[in-house]
Scaffold this motif. Structure first.
Motif, mmCIF file in Angstrom:
data_model
loop_
_atom_site.group_PDB
_atom_site.id
_atom_site.type_symbol
_atom_site.label_atom_id
_atom_site.label_comp_id
_atom_site.label_asym_id
_atom_site.label_seq_id
_atom_site.Cartn_x
_atom_site.Cartn_y
_atom_site.Cartn_z
ATOM 1 N N GLN A 154 0.839 -1.203 0.000
ATOM 2 C CA GLN A 154 0.000 0.000 0.000
ATOM 3 C C GLN A 154 0.875 1.254 0.000
ATOM 4 O OE1 GLN A 154 -3.674 0.567 0.348
ATOM 5 N NE2 GLN A 154 -3.467 -1.321 -0.801
ATOM 6 N N ALA A 156 3.979 1.293 -1.015
ATOM 7 C CA ALA A 156 4.694 1.302 -2.298
ATOM 8 C C ALA A 156 3.820 1.914 -3.380
ATOM 9 C CB ALA A 156 5.112 -0.116 -2.669
ATOM 10 N N ALA A 157 2.544 1.471 -3.440
ATOM 11 C CA ALA A 157 1.641 1.993 -4.471
ATOM 12 C C ALA A 157 1.512 3.501 -4.344
ATOM 13 C CB ALA A 157 0.274 1.326 -4.356
ATOM 14 N N SER A 158 1.447 3.985 -3.115
ATOM 15 C CA SER A 158 1.252 5.410 -2.907
ATOM 16 C C SER A 158 2.486 6.221 -3.293
ATOM 17 C CB SER A 158 0.882 5.670 -1.441
ATOM 18 O OG SER A 158 0.789 7.040 -1.204
ATOM 19 N N ILE A 159 3.660 5.807 -2.815
ATOM 20 C CA ILE A 159 4.829 6.641 -3.139
ATOM 21 C C ILE A 159 5.220 6.490 -4.608
ATOM 22 C CG2 ILE A 159 5.704 6.629 -0.763
ATOM 23 C CD1 ILE A 159 7.961 4.877 -1.737
ATOM 24 N N MET A 163 3.487 10.423 -4.380
ATOM 25 C CA MET A 163 3.032 11.030 -3.131
ATOM 26 C C MET A 163 4.168 11.032 -2.108
ATOM 27 S SD MET A 163 -0.799 10.961 -2.772
ATOM 28 C CE MET A 163 -1.196 9.729 -1.559
ATOM 29 N N ASP A 167 1.966 12.432 2.991
ATOM 30 C CA ASP A 167 0.637 12.243 2.392
ATOM 31 C C ASP A 167 0.261 10.773 2.373
ATOM 32 O OD1 ASP A 167 0.159 14.859 2.039
ATOM 33 O OD2 ASP A 167 0.537 14.919 -0.121
ATOM 34 N N ARG A 170 -0.959 9.943 5.765
ATOM 35 C CA ARG A 170 -2.205 10.620 6.089
ATOM 36 C C ARG A 170 -3.403 10.093 5.296
ATOM 37 N NH1 ARG A 170 -3.352 17.006 5.408
ATOM 38 N NH2 ARG A 170 -5.588 16.877 5.743
ATOM 39 N N TYR A 171 -3.199 9.845 4.018
ATOM 40 C CA TYR A 171 -4.351 9.502 3.172
ATOM 41 C C TYR A 171 -4.485 8.007 2.886
ATOM 42 C CZ TYR A 171 -4.677 14.486 2.394
ATOM 43 O OH TYR A 171 -4.808 15.822 2.587
ATOM 44 N N VAL A 172 -3.374 7.274 3.002
ATOM 45 C CA VAL A 172 -3.428 5.855 2.630
ATOM 46 C C VAL A 172 -3.325 4.942 3.851
ATOM 47 C CG1 VAL A 172 -2.324 4.032 1.281
ATOM 48 C CG2 VAL A 172 -2.501 6.347 0.339
ATOM 49 N N PRO A 175 -5.890 6.063 7.549
ATOM 50 C CA PRO A 175 -7.333 5.770 7.500
ATOM 51 C C PRO A 175 -7.615 4.273 7.615
ATOM 52 C CG PRO A 175 -6.743 7.292 5.747
ATOM 53 C CD PRO A 175 -5.455 6.827 6.369
ATOM 54 N N GLN A 176 -6.778 3.450 7.004
ATOM 55 C CA GLN A 176 -6.976 2.002 7.095
ATOM 56 C C GLN A 176 -6.601 1.497 8.481
ATOM 57 O OE1 GLN A 176 -5.731 -0.398 3.654
ATOM 58 N NE2 GLN A 176 -4.871 1.465 2.815
#
Lengths: 254, 245
Positions: A154, A156-159, A163, A167, A170-172, A175-176
């Motif tokens: 998760q 890895a996908a975000s950066i 991002m 971030d 904060r966003y990925v 929240p989970q």
């Protein structure tokens, strides 16, 4: 169903029949289960319980804010921020390792002992600080567990989308993670609700203190029983709700 | 090679003393589609992860448009934006709808008017046949649909190169086709692509160049016709024999 009901009825019957046969029962009944004392003290105890609720209510946001900050401090990856990780780890070790009562005594008597002027010597303030220090350490650990339970892909996908780490958290991740630890945090809140009563040792006239005052005044322990009942009215539904969330979570994941 | 879009020179990477990539050289020109084939564990995924700097290289350099992007201490955000990647699985953010998955990064990173961004994203959902699914959560989508959303998400960042890391390997066989169709479409649009794949037929059909990777090295590379029909190296022949039965 029938067997469960039957055996339960049998046990209850045995208690009701046998306990009064004990030699000290009459004395215990008079000093712990006096209907008269109960009726007399209950309203005031309930009023004192409002203090417990108030202390609980303003402690919770503080606990979660500090707990989140500590959890994030322990999750930083940048080598330059390593001291922050150490601080977070030390904080959690210390405040999870010391009994709550001790923290309450040390903070609640120690800090006002510095000679702070009113209202800064209030036991309400320093009692709250003691609870926040202890419980934020527990919440931080729960949150950190949640953060670490989120699969590395998760992040890895975000950066990989460009991002920033911040971030991404904060966003990925958060929240989970927060959703995943709600049941564990509910249990923490139930424990906190009960531990608020420990503040009675340093001054606030909350329910336990109030019950103690009545006990001295009336030479009767019934106020403690009444206090216990009041606590149960709050903690039992809360615990059941936490269990319900936990089960739902387990079913959803399997 | 001058004019190369992406160029790897002597890229070496080890994990815990185990060499995973050994002295890899690779040139990719704009619009080229390269397929990396090879057994699991041969280093294909690591190679892709070293290209977009998800893994720092131990030795060697990675050049993007003539700029060394493997230099330590670079701000990688702006670089990763230019290199899209789709993984095998666990791609999407499960707590967001497909559309929010796509919009999150561009909103945070690109300076684009939210209205035009949304239109652009919707146009991509429509192009890949997913418009009616845009407000669903990942667990309401099939594996193939999830992978297509992941492709849309990467594309919405307007990358210059796309990397695909075995994006059909975790799918049920009947869902592979719809994902490969998306890649075909990207191919016709001239996207520069590098795929690690086990889909030999697909590689043969579409790749400009196929690289056979074994033991962390590019053992052989060439146009698909040559590599698949007349492999020169014995190890390539063995590998192809085992997968092309």
């Amino acid at each position: 169903m029938l067997i469960a009901g039957g055996s339960t009825a049998l046990v209850v019957l045995a208690i009701v029949m046998l306990v009064p046969l004990a030699p000290g029962w009459e004395g215990v009944k008079a000093s712990f289960f006096s209907g008269e004392v109960f009726a007399k003290t209950f309203p005031k105890l309930l009023k004192a319980f409002l203090w417990d609720m108030a202390i609980f209510a303003w402690s919770v946001p503080l606990i979660f804010s500090l707990g989140l900050a500590i959890a994030l401090a322990r999750a930083v990856r940048s080598p330059a921020l390593f001291p922050l990780r150490i601080f977070g780890a030390a904080y959690v070790d210390i405040f999870r390792g010391v009994p709550v009562v001790l923290v309450i005594y040390l903070v609640g008597f120690g800090i006002p002992g510095l000679g702070l002027p009113r209202p800064w010597n209030s036991p309400y303030i320093w009692g709250t600080v003691a609870l926040v220090l202890t419980y934020s350490a527990y919440i931080a650990e729960v949150l950190r567990g949640g953060i670490e339970s989120i699969h590395a892909s998760q992040r890895a996908a975000s950066i990989c989308l460009g991002m920033s780490e911040r971030d991404t958290m904060r966003y990925v991740i958060l929240p989970q993670a927060i959703r995943r630890v709600i049941p564990a945090n509910m249990n923490m809140l139930v424990a906190l609700q009960k531990d608020v009563a420990l503040l009675s040792f340093i001054g606030p006239v909350e329910i336990l203190r109030q019950a103690g005052i009545f006990k001295s005044l009336l030479a009767n322990f019934t106020p403690y029983v009444a206090a216990a009942l009041i606590f149960l009215c709050v903690t039992v539904p809360a615990t059941r709700y936490a269990d319900y969330l936990m089960n739902r979570d387990r079913n959803a994941r399997s | 090679m001058p004019g190369a879009k992406l160029s790897l020179r002597g890229v070496t990477k080890s994990f815990g003393g185990q060499a995973v990539l050994k002295n890899i050289d690779l040139e990719v020109t704009e619009g080229e589609m390269i397929c990396l084939i090879g057994a699991s564990g041969s280093g294909k995924s690591t190679l892709l992860r070293c290209i977009n700097q998800l893994e720092p290289v131990d030795e060697g350099t990675v050049w993007l448009d003539g700029v060394d992007i493997s230099e330590p201490g670079l701000d990688l955000g702006p670089i990763r934006r230019r290199i899209g990647i789709v993984f095998q699985s666990f791609n999407l953010f499960p707590h967001m709808t497909a559309m929010d998955n796509v919009l999150l990064a561009p909103r945070r990173v690109l300076n684009e008017d939210p209205q035009s961004l949304r239109l652009r994203a919707e146009e991509k959902f429509a192009r890949f046949g997913l418009l009616s699914h845009k407000d669903k959560y990942p667990d309401q989508l099939s594996g193939g649909q999830q992978q297509r959303v992941a492709v849309i998400r990467a594309l919405t960042m307007r990358p210059e190169i796309m990397l695909f890391d075995e994006i059909t390997s975790a799918l049920d066989p009947e869902l592979v086709g719809e994902v490969l169709d998306v890649l075909r479409q990207l191919r016709t649009e001239g996207m520069t692509m590098i795929l690690a794949t086990h889909e030999m037929g697909f590689a043969r059909e579409l790749a400009d160049r196929v690289c056979f990777i074994d033991g962390g090295m590019i053992v052989e590379q060439g146009p698909p016709n040559q590599l698949f029909s007349k492999p020169k190296v014995a190890r390539t022949q063995e590998f192809l024999k085992s997968v092309l039965r």
